[in-house]
Design a protein around this motif. Structure first.
Motif, PDB file in Angstrom:
ATOM      1  N   CYS A   1      17.790   4.697  24.112  1.00 33.40           N
ATOM      2  CA  CYS A   1      19.026   3.922  24.141  1.00 33.40           C
ATOM      3  C   CYS A   1      19.297   3.451  22.713  1.00 33.40           C
TER       4      CYS A   1
ATOM      5  N   ARG B   1      19.607  11.743  20.621  1.00 31.59           N
ATOM      6  CA  ARG B   1      20.499  10.590  20.596  1.00 31.59           C
ATOM      7  C   ARG B   1      19.730   9.320  20.244  1.00 31.59           C
TER       8      ARG B   1
ATOM      9  N   LYS C   1      24.652  -1.502  19.058  1.00 34.89           N
ATOM     10  CA  LYS C   1      24.662  -1.538  20.525  1.00 34.89           C
ATOM     11  C   LYS C   1      25.696  -2.522  21.063  1.00 34.89           C
ATOM     12  N   PRO C   2      26.636  -2.020  21.853  1.00 35.54           N
ATOM     13  CA  PRO C   2      27.617  -2.929  22.445  1.00 35.54           C
ATOM     14  C   PRO C   2      26.975  -3.623  23.652  1.00 35.54           C
TER      15      PRO C   2
ATOM     16  N   GLU D   1      26.347   6.447  18.474  1.00 32.28           N
ATOM     17  CA  GLU D   1      27.622   5.871  18.906  1.00 32.28           C
ATOM     18  C   GLU D   1      28.305   5.134  17.752  1.00 32.28           C
TER      19      GLU D   1
ATOM     20  N   TRP E   1      29.418   9.909  18.995  1.00 30.80           N
ATOM     21  CA  TRP E   1      30.016   9.694  20.311  1.00 30.80           C
ATOM     22  C   TRP E   1      30.707   8.345  20.335  1.00 30.80           C
TER      23      TRP E   1
ATOM     24  N   GLY F   1      31.651   5.241  22.739  1.00 24.08           N
ATOM     25  CA  GLY F   1      31.106   4.624  23.946  1.00 24.08           C
ATOM     26  C   GLY F   1      32.206   4.142  24.896  1.00 24.08           C
ATOM     27  N   ALA F   2      31.783   3.832  26.109  1.00 24.08           N
ATOM     28  CA  ALA F   2      32.716   3.452  27.168  1.00 24.08           C
ATOM     29  C   ALA F   2      33.533   2.210  26.793  1.00 24.08           C
ATOM     30  N   ARG F   3      32.888   1.268  26.089  1.00 25.99           N
ATOM     31  CA  ARG F   3      33.593   0.037  25.739  1.00 25.99           C
ATOM     32  C   ARG F   3      34.563   0.238  24.578  1.00 25.99           C
TER      33      ARG F   3
ATOM     34  N   LYS G   1      32.817   9.178  25.845  1.00 24.47           N
ATOM     35  CA  LYS G   1      32.441   8.676  27.174  1.00 24.47           C
ATOM     36  C   LYS G   1      33.685   8.164  27.898  1.00 24.47           C
TER      37      LYS G   1
ATOM     38  N   ARG H   1      29.843   8.527  32.432  1.00 23.01           N
ATOM     39  CA  ARG H   1      28.769   7.532  32.524  1.00 23.01           C
ATOM     40  C   ARG H   1      29.050   6.486  33.587  1.00 23.01           C
TER      41      ARG H   1
ATOM     42  N   ASP I   1      25.899  11.360  32.231  1.00 24.67           N
ATOM     43  CA  ASP I   1      24.919  10.396  31.725  1.00 24.67           C
ATOM     44  C   ASP I   1      24.382   9.598  32.926  1.00 24.67           C
TER      45      ASP I   1
ATOM     46  N   HIS J   1      23.207   5.668  32.455  1.00 26.33           N
ATOM     47  CA  HIS J   1      24.121   4.532  32.555  1.00 26.33           C
ATOM     48  C   HIS J   1      24.818   4.444  33.912  1.00 26.33           C
TER      49      HIS J   1
ATOM     50  N   GLU K   1      18.506   8.824  28.665  1.00 28.90           N
ATOM     51  CA  GLU K   1      17.809   7.956  27.721  1.00 28.90           C
ATOM     52  C   GLU K   1      16.289   8.090  27.876  1.00 28.90           C
TER      53      GLU K   1
HETATM   54  C1  PEP Z   1      24.636   4.176  25.377  1.00 28.91           C
HETATM   55  O1  PEP Z   1      24.760   5.389  25.555  1.00 28.91           O
HETATM   56  O2  PEP Z   1      23.594   3.636  25.001  1.00 28.91           O
HETATM   57  C2  PEP Z   1      25.778   3.291  25.727  1.00 28.91           C
HETATM   58  C3  PEP Z   1      25.910   2.078  25.226  1.00 28.91           C
HETATM   59  O3  PEP Z   1      26.582   3.862  26.593  1.00 28.91           O
HETATM   60  P1  PEP Z   1      27.927   3.400  27.339  1.00 28.91           P
HETATM   61  O4  PEP Z   1      28.989   3.457  26.307  1.00 28.91           O
HETATM   62  O5  PEP Z   1      28.030   4.507  28.333  1.00 28.91           O
HETATM   63  O6  PEP Z   1      27.692   2.077  27.953  1.00 28.91           O
END
Ligand code: PEP
Ligand code: MN
Length: 354
Positions: free
Chosen positions: A20, A45, A50-51, A83, A102, A104-106, A131, A161, A195, A198, A224
């Motif tokens: 992760c 990866r 980290k969000p 990310e 990549w 991320g979802a957020r 994502k 994800r 994924d 997640h 992960e």
């Molecule tokens: C991740 O892949 O660690 C991650 C933060 O993913 P996501 O954007 O899918 O939450």
């Protein structure tokens, strides 16, 4: 590297693995070495920024971890990905020589952020994986691909994800498989990766979701992987050791998506029967909505509202209580009944206001 071609030319599943979060050079090299030894991973990866949902959690090592990731990839001969969530991350990742980025979802959820990244990438030849947004919005996901395409990024890949939901009974996120399937309909050439880490948030559930993704013809998996998952600084419950990942991959049943090459008499017979049943289902629905209109006329005459809550609650509860007998999930019954109800209200409203 051309990522989408590599994914399409590789026997499924194309595998993206790694922690992760990048935690230390040793952790990255350790996990990368084991993954490379197994020979099943094509892309390494690690999250650098980290969000996190709540503050005061581990927010990634940041910029100093970029060379750790690059070095680990070089050492074991794997391309690397991380990310990026804003222009600063993107510039730093490009400068460090990350092979693939990549979103991320957020970040996908925010068109300003996606555009900011696209603007940095204009004129750069790099593959981008996107994502799905945290909310189940297909157009937003497609919009992110379009922003990249308009910035000249051609090598794109989608990662499913799952979608945020309040208290899912089983998973961290809800899969809503119909959304990646709809994405595939709209963008048929786009490689699609699942994924399961997640989606599930739980290493014990990774196999069932990975299997489902393979059965739905996904091209690959992002899982992960951590040398010591229990002590991981982020997402500890969902990470796997490389050994456990290997076992998971061995348990996957990979079925062919080529039915035309088989002697498929039996299959076409099943399909024909299903088609006939579906036709009947639609005939029933038409008949049902016709009755709904009669009900609407009755309600208009007697001046009563369309929604009679008590009646509706009763009819949905009685179906839900029989989910075992029907051999249908409660979730499906709920969604199906809700859809019928909405359509029925539409028909009643139409006749009421005629
Ligand atoms: C991740 O892949 O660690 C991650 C933060 O993913 P996501 O954007 O899918 O939450
Ligand atoms: Mn994670």
């Amino acid at each position: 590297m051309n990522l989408s071609n590599s994914i399409k030319n590789k026997k499924r599943p194309f595998l993206i693995a790694g922690p992760c979060s990048a935690e230390s050079p040793e952790q990255l090299l350790d996990v990368a070495t084991k993954l490379a030894l197994d020979g099943k991973t094509q892309l390494l990866r690690a999250g650098i920024w980290k969000p996190r949902t709540r503050p005061n959690s581990f927010e990634g090592m940041g910029e100093i971890a970029l060379p750790w990731l690059i070095e680990a990839g070089k050492e074991v001969g794997l391309p690397v990905t991380t990310e990026v969530a804003n222009s600063k991350h993107t510039e730093l990742a490009l400068k460090a020589g990350v092979d693939i980025i990549w979103i991320g979802a957020r970040t996908t959820v925010n068109p300003f952020a996606v555009q900011e990244i696209a603007d940095v990438l204009r004129g750069v030849d790099i593959p981008v994986m996107i994502k799905n947004p945290v909310n189940p919005d297909l157009e937003l996901w497609i919009g992110a691909f379009e922003r990249m395409e308009q910035a000249g990024i051609k090598d794109l890949t989608a990662i499913h994800r799952g979608f945020s939901i309040y208290k899912h009974p089983k998973y961290r996120n809800v899969a809503n498989w119909e959304i990646p399937i709809a994405l595939r309909e709209r963008m048929p050439d786009l490689p699609l990766i699942c994924d399961p880490s997640h989606i599930t948030g739980n290493r014990d559930l990774l196999l069932e979701v990975s299997q489902k993704a393979m059965d739905l013809n996904f091209d690959g998996l992002m899982i992960e992987t951590h040398p010591d998952p229990v002590n991981a600084l982020s997402d500890a419950a969902q990470q796997l050791t490389p050994d456990a990942l290997n076992r998971l991959l061995k348990s996957l049943v990979l079925r062919s998506n080529e039915s035309s090459s088989l002697d498929d008499n039996e299959l076409s017979e099943f399909r024909m029967k299903i088609g006939q049943l579906d036709d009947k289902l639609f005939d029933f629905l038409t008949e049902r909505m016709h009755l709904a209109e009669q009900v609407g006329l009755f309600k208009r005459e007697h001046n009563i509202t369309i929604l009679q809550q008590e009646h509706w609650t009763k009819s949905i509860t009685s179906r839900l209580s029989k989910f075992e007998e029907y051999n249908l999930s409660e979730r499906f019954i709920r969604q199906f009944m809700d859809a019928i109800h909405q359509e029925s209200i539409r028909h009643q409203t139409k006749v009421m206001n005629r």
